[in-house]
Motif scaffolding. Sequence first.
Motif, PDB file in Angstrom:
ATOM      1  N   ARG A  24      -6.800 -17.278  13.055  1.00  0.00           N
ATOM      2  CA  ARG A  24      -8.144 -17.414  12.489  1.00  0.00           C
ATOM      3  C   ARG A  24      -8.037 -17.880  11.034  1.00  0.00           C
ATOM      4  NH1 ARG A  24      -6.750 -12.379  12.252  1.00  0.00           N
ATOM      5  NH2 ARG A  24      -7.082 -11.127  10.436  1.00  0.00           N
ATOM      6  N   PRO A  25      -9.124 -18.442  10.505  1.00  0.00           N
ATOM      7  CA  PRO A  25      -9.124 -18.817   9.083  1.00  0.00           C
ATOM      8  C   PRO A  25      -9.053 -17.570   8.200  1.00  0.00           C
ATOM      9  CG  PRO A  25     -10.973 -19.820  10.249  1.00  0.00           C
ATOM     10  CD  PRO A  25     -10.345 -18.847  11.182  1.00  0.00           C
ATOM     11  N   LEU A  26      -8.430 -17.706   7.060  1.00  0.00           N
ATOM     12  CA  LEU A  26      -8.296 -16.591   6.122  1.00  0.00           C
ATOM     13  C   LEU A  26      -8.799 -17.007   4.753  1.00  0.00           C
ATOM     14  CD1 LEU A  26      -4.668 -15.520   7.048  1.00  0.00           C
ATOM     15  CD2 LEU A  26      -6.756 -14.270   7.576  1.00  0.00           C
ATOM     16  N   PRO A  27      -9.173 -16.014   3.927  1.00  0.00           N
ATOM     17  CA  PRO A  27      -9.523 -16.351   2.543  1.00  0.00           C
ATOM     18  C   PRO A  27      -8.332 -17.022   1.863  1.00  0.00           C
ATOM     19  CG  PRO A  27      -9.992 -14.034   3.024  1.00  0.00           C
ATOM     20  CD  PRO A  27      -9.246 -14.592   4.206  1.00  0.00           C
ATOM     21  N   GLY A  28      -8.583 -17.877   0.933  1.00  0.00           N
ATOM     22  CA  GLY A  28      -7.509 -18.614   0.271  1.00  0.00           C
ATOM     23  C   GLY A  28      -6.827 -17.859  -0.844  1.00  0.00           C
ATOM     24  N   THR A  29      -7.256 -16.629  -1.142  1.00  0.00           N
ATOM     25  CA  THR A  29      -6.681 -15.857  -2.236  1.00  0.00           C
ATOM     26  C   THR A  29      -5.975 -14.625  -1.672  1.00  0.00           C
ATOM     27  OG1 THR A  29      -8.503 -16.565  -3.643  1.00  0.00           O
ATOM     28  CG2 THR A  29      -7.191 -14.736  -4.438  1.00  0.00           C
ATOM     29  N   TRP A  30      -4.782 -14.375  -2.201  1.00  0.00           N
ATOM     30  CA  TRP A  30      -3.967 -13.250  -1.756  1.00  0.00           C
ATOM     31  C   TRP A  30      -3.849 -12.234  -2.872  1.00  0.00           C
ATOM     32  CZ3 TRP A  30      -1.711 -12.957   3.134  1.00  0.00           C
ATOM     33  CH2 TRP A  30      -1.966 -14.066   3.939  1.00  0.00           C
ATOM     34  N   ARG A  31      -3.533 -10.985  -2.503  1.00  0.00           N
ATOM     35  CA  ARG A  31      -3.428  -9.914  -3.496  1.00  0.00           C
ATOM     36  C   ARG A  31      -2.265  -8.998  -3.159  1.00  0.00           C
ATOM     37  NH1 ARG A  31      -6.572  -5.263  -1.446  1.00  0.00           N
ATOM     38  NH2 ARG A  31      -7.097  -5.820   0.682  1.00  0.00           N
ATOM     39  N   LEU A  32      -1.863  -8.204  -4.142  1.00  0.00           N
ATOM     40  CA  LEU A  32      -0.780  -7.250  -3.977  1.00  0.00           C
ATOM     41  C   LEU A  32      -1.339  -5.953  -3.415  1.00  0.00           C
ATOM     42  CD1 LEU A  32       2.255  -6.704  -4.582  1.00  0.00           C
ATOM     43  CD2 LEU A  32       1.504  -5.755  -6.763  1.00  0.00           C
ATOM     44  N   VAL A  33      -0.685  -5.396  -2.403  1.00  0.00           N
ATOM     45  CA  VAL A  33      -1.041  -4.104  -1.813  1.00  0.00           C
ATOM     46  C   VAL A  33       0.255  -3.334  -1.566  1.00  0.00           C
ATOM     47  CG1 VAL A  33      -3.161  -4.962  -0.734  1.00  0.00           C
ATOM     48  CG2 VAL A  33      -1.024  -5.033   0.553  1.00  0.00           C
ATOM     49  N   ARG A  34       0.139  -2.099  -1.083  1.00  0.00           N
ATOM     50  CA  ARG A  34       1.309  -1.320  -0.673  1.00  0.00           C
ATOM     51  C   ARG A  34       1.149  -0.990   0.793  1.00  0.00           C
ATOM     52  NH1 ARG A  34       4.717  -0.405  -4.402  1.00  0.00           N
ATOM     53  NH2 ARG A  34       5.906   1.219  -3.414  1.00  0.00           N
ATOM     54  N   LEU A  35       2.189  -1.243   1.563  1.00  0.00           N
ATOM     55  CA  LEU A  35       2.185  -0.995   2.999  1.00  0.00           C
ATOM     56  C   LEU A  35       3.447  -0.205   3.324  1.00  0.00           C
ATOM     57  CD1 LEU A  35       0.749  -1.607   5.688  1.00  0.00           C
ATOM     58  CD2 LEU A  35       2.012  -3.741   5.779  1.00  0.00           C
ATOM     59  N   ASP A  36       3.277   0.977   3.882  1.00  0.00           N
ATOM     60  CA  ASP A  36       4.413   1.879   4.139  1.00  0.00           C
ATOM     61  C   ASP A  36       5.204   2.115   2.855  1.00  0.00           C
ATOM     62  OD1 ASP A  36       3.704   2.016   6.833  1.00  0.00           O
ATOM     63  OD2 ASP A  36       4.973   0.325   7.360  1.00  0.00           O
ATOM     64  N   ASP A  37       4.473   2.319   1.768  1.00  0.00           N
ATOM     65  CA  ASP A  37       5.056   2.582   0.449  1.00  0.00           C
ATOM     66  C   ASP A  37       5.930   1.451  -0.083  1.00  0.00           C
ATOM     67  OD1 ASP A  37       3.838   5.090  -0.019  1.00  0.00           O
ATOM     68  OD2 ASP A  37       5.264   6.018   1.361  1.00  0.00           O
ATOM     69  N   LEU A  38       5.750   0.233   0.429  1.00  0.00           N
ATOM     70  CA  LEU A  38       6.489  -0.936  -0.047  1.00  0.00           C
ATOM     71  C   LEU A  38       5.506  -2.007  -0.518  1.00  0.00           C
ATOM     72  CD1 LEU A  38       9.133  -1.231   2.800  1.00  0.00           C
ATOM     73  CD2 LEU A  38       9.547  -0.476   0.462  1.00  0.00           C
ATOM     74  N   PRO A  39       5.904  -2.825  -1.503  1.00  0.00           N
ATOM     75  CA  PRO A  39       5.034  -3.923  -1.918  1.00  0.00           C
ATOM     76  C   PRO A  39       4.766  -4.870  -0.746  1.00  0.00           C
ATOM     77  CG  PRO A  39       6.826  -3.629  -3.483  1.00  0.00           C
ATOM     78  CD  PRO A  39       7.129  -2.766  -2.305  1.00  0.00           C
ATOM     79  N   ALA A  40       3.533  -5.325  -0.668  1.00  0.00           N
ATOM     80  CA  ALA A  40       3.118  -6.249   0.389  1.00  0.00           C
ATOM     81  C   ALA A  40       2.041  -7.155  -0.185  1.00  0.00           C
ATOM     82  CB  ALA A  40       2.587  -5.468   1.590  1.00  0.00           C
ATOM     83  N   ILE A  71       1.435  -8.690   4.905  1.00  0.00           N
ATOM     84  CA  ILE A  71       2.842  -9.100   4.946  1.00  0.00           C
ATOM     85  C   ILE A  71       3.655  -8.189   4.041  1.00  0.00           C
ATOM     86  CG2 ILE A  71       4.454 -10.994   4.551  1.00  0.00           C
ATOM     87  CD1 ILE A  71       2.039 -12.912   4.998  1.00  0.00           C
ATOM     88  N   ARG A  72       4.485  -7.359   4.642  1.00  0.00           N
ATOM     89  CA  ARG A  72       5.349  -6.458   3.885  1.00  0.00           C
ATOM     90  C   ARG A  72       6.464  -7.292   3.273  1.00  0.00           C
ATOM     91  NH1 ARG A  72       6.863  -3.466   7.786  1.00  0.00           N
ATOM     92  NH2 ARG A  72       5.176  -1.959   7.624  1.00  0.00           N
ATOM     93  N   VAL A  73       6.628  -7.167   1.959  1.00  0.00           N
ATOM     94  CA  VAL A  73       7.640  -7.950   1.252  1.00  0.00           C
ATOM     95  C   VAL A  73       8.820  -7.062   0.873  1.00  0.00           C
ATOM     96  CG1 VAL A  73       8.067  -9.422  -0.746  1.00  0.00           C
ATOM     97  CG2 VAL A  73       5.864  -9.525   0.417  1.00  0.00           C
ATOM     98  N   GLY A  74       8.553  -5.896   0.346  1.00  0.00           N
ATOM     99  CA  GLY A  74       9.614  -4.939   0.039  1.00  0.00           C
ATOM    100  C   GLY A  74      10.113  -4.958  -1.385  1.00  0.00           C
ATOM    101  N   VAL A  75      10.023  -6.084  -2.067  1.00  0.00           N
ATOM    102  CA  VAL A  75      10.505  -6.199  -3.451  1.00  0.00           C
ATOM    103  C   VAL A  75       9.327  -6.694  -4.300  1.00  0.00           C
ATOM    104  CG1 VAL A  75      12.155  -7.321  -4.991  1.00  0.00           C
ATOM    105  CG2 VAL A  75      12.833  -6.705  -2.659  1.00  0.00           C
ATOM    106  N   LEU A  76       8.972  -5.908  -5.302  1.00  0.00           N
ATOM    107  CA  LEU A  76       7.791  -6.229  -6.110  1.00  0.00           C
ATOM    108  C   LEU A  76       7.876  -7.616  -6.739  1.00  0.00           C
ATOM    109  CD1 LEU A  76       5.091  -5.382  -7.276  1.00  0.00           C
ATOM    110  CD2 LEU A  76       6.339  -4.277  -9.148  1.00  0.00           C
ATOM    111  N   GLN A  77       9.024  -7.988  -7.283  1.00  0.00           N
ATOM    112  CA  GLN A  77       9.162  -9.284  -7.948  1.00  0.00           C
ATOM    113  C   GLN A  77       8.992 -10.429  -6.951  1.00  0.00           C
ATOM    114  OE1 GLN A  77      11.169  -6.693  -8.232  1.00  0.00           O
ATOM    115  NE2 GLN A  77      11.316  -6.179 -10.403  1.00  0.00           N
ATOM    116  N   VAL A  78       9.457 -10.246  -5.730  1.00  0.00           N
ATOM    117  CA  VAL A  78       9.294 -11.280  -4.707  1.00  0.00           C
ATOM    118  C   VAL A  78       7.826 -11.361  -4.288  1.00  0.00           C
ATOM    119  CG1 VAL A  78       9.956 -12.012  -2.381  1.00  0.00           C
ATOM    120  CG2 VAL A  78      11.673 -11.065  -3.927  1.00  0.00           C
ATOM    121  N   ALA A  79       7.155 -10.215  -4.181  1.00  0.00           N
ATOM    122  CA  ALA A  79       5.730 -10.211  -3.856  1.00  0.00           C
ATOM    123  C   ALA A  79       4.937 -10.936  -4.947  1.00  0.00           C
ATOM    124  CB  ALA A  79       5.216  -8.781  -3.682  1.00  0.00           C
TER     125      ALA A  79
END
Length: 111
Positions: A24-40, A71-79
């Motif tokens: 499906r279409p998604l908003p064009g802007t992304w944000r930082l969240v925490r998923l399972d206590d990891l950066p996402a 999308i779980r990334v796991g590393v804050l700097q990579v997110a």
Amino acid sequence: MTSSPDLAALRAAAQREIERYADRPLPGTWRLVRLDDLPAIAPECDRDHRGRAPIHPGVDGLYDCCPQPWIRVGVLQVADLLLALLNQPTTTPAAPAGAEPVSDDPTGAWI
């Protein structure tokens, strides 16, 4: 792969691929969240979250109304890097007044 990638084209291609994955279409802007206590990262949500509880105790910034994929990334700097690459720049910083352009080409030639 080119030596100087077109970030706008790469951003659009990544957005299309993520939308294909989400089906499906998604908003064009992304944000930082925490998923399972990891950066996402997650797409922006246009709903007001005041007074709502996150969907799970190990989650911060995600509510039942928030669009997926998350999308779980796991590393804050990579997110942070992914957010910088996926999100459209809001403004282009202006060059300081009187600043001369500088070339990193050792010959001084502009390509």
